[in-house]
Design a protein around this motif. Structure first.
Motif: not given
Ligand SMILES: CCCCCCCCCC(=O)SCCNC(=O)CCNC(=O)[C@H](O)C(C)(C)COP(=O)(O)OP(=O)(O)OC[C@H]1O[C@@H](n2cnc3c(N)ncnc32)[C@H](O)[C@@H]1OP(=O)(O)O
Length: 259
Positions: A194, A225-226, A250-251
């Motif tokens: 991330a 993804r956050k 974020v991933k």
């Protein structure tokens, strides 16, 4: 998340040659060596080894676990390290080794985001982790510990003389670096590769140069993804809050390239 966190820590252990994982592939030049000498680091660099000296790229230095005590650590730093090592004995906390060069699982994971693998490998051969780029005792001395159950990462940090901003105190950029590194570690252990999307820091009190502080970070919320994280920096006696921060990581999306 707990299962993936434990598995990620186990993978880090494998990559870093720690107990609990399969042995490192013998021929892989990207793999770190098992660190000789458990629990203590005598010297990170050979005597006479200065910044820019090609010897500082020797595999011995690049692959040494720099999160272990060294002669520059103050008594406060050693005491805190020993306390967290003690907490790690029952497995609730895990000591996270760190190296100048990070040829670890994250390095492998991030390769897929670069279209030109050869170019990326060339770049990485000279790369060093920024907070580990200064000589022993002069810059960032730190050790991190992660608690998988609570999704927390704690960093004990002693800022050396090369991190000065206002005379006698740490530079805000150096503080931000350690905040980002601690939050980033917490995020990566929790969800994998991330990047920092936003970081908001409130500097409340100046941190005296050479003092030891504790950075407490935690995952507050996950949305797809956050990953939303927060942290604070406190004095060893916990009476002074030096800084507070919130962040969004974020991933990375495997379908998106970084370059
Ligand atoms: C053991 C390992 C230790 C590691 C420690 C080291 C830690 C160091 C970490 C860093 O310092 S990383 C370096 C500084 N950061 C960067 O250079 C990142 C630059 N930004 C990017 O590359 C991209 O913007 C990023 C990868 C963060 C996101 O791009 P994506 O294309 O994957 O995200 P996308 O645009 O699809 O957005 C996904 C969601 O995130 C949100 N988002 C993305 N960027 C944002 C942003 N900047 N602020 C707020 N929200 C953001 C976006 O609105 C969206 O929300 P929703 O899903 O709700 O619609």
């Amino acid at each position: 998340m707990l299962r993936s966190c434990v598995s990620r820590l186990r993978t880090l252990a494998v990559q870093r040659g720690l107990p609990g994982g399969a042995p490192l592939p013998a021929k892989d030049p990207w793999s770190p060596r098992v660190n000789p000498g458990a629990g203590r680091r005598e010297r990170a660099a050979k005597p006479g080894c200065v910044r820019g000296d090609p010897r500082s790229f020797s595999s011995e230095v690049m692959h040494m676990d720099l999160s272990l005590p060294n002669p520059s650590w103050s008594e406060d730093m050693r005491l805190l390290f020993d306390q967290f090592m003690k907490k790690s004995e029952d497995g609730s906390w895990k000591h996270l080794p760190s190296y100048k060069s990070k040829f670890t699982q994250e390095t492998e994971d991030i390769k897929i985001y670069f279209p030109d693998a050869k170019l990326m490998k060339e770049k990485l051969s000279q790369a060093q982790l920024f907070p580990r780029s200064l000589e022993e005792g002069l810059g960032f001395e730190y050790a991190m510990f992660h608690n998988c159950v609570e999704d927390r990462t704690v960093c004990i940090f002693q800022g050396g003389p090369y991190l000065q901003g206002v005379p006698g105190f740490l530079h805000g950029g150096a503080i931000a670096t350690m905040i980002d590194a601690t939050l980033g570690t917490c995020a990566v252990v929790a969800i994998g590769v991330a990047m920092t999307a936003s970081l908001n820091i409130s500097f409340k009190r100046p941190i005296p140069l050479g003092s030891v502080v504790v950075i407490n970070s935690q995952v507050d919320k996950v949305e797809g993804r956050k990953l939303f994280l927060s942290c604070n920096i406190r004095s060893v006696d916990e009476k002074t809050v030096y800084s507070e921060a919130t962040s969004l990581f974020v991933k990375l999306d495997p379908k998106t390239r970084l370059t």
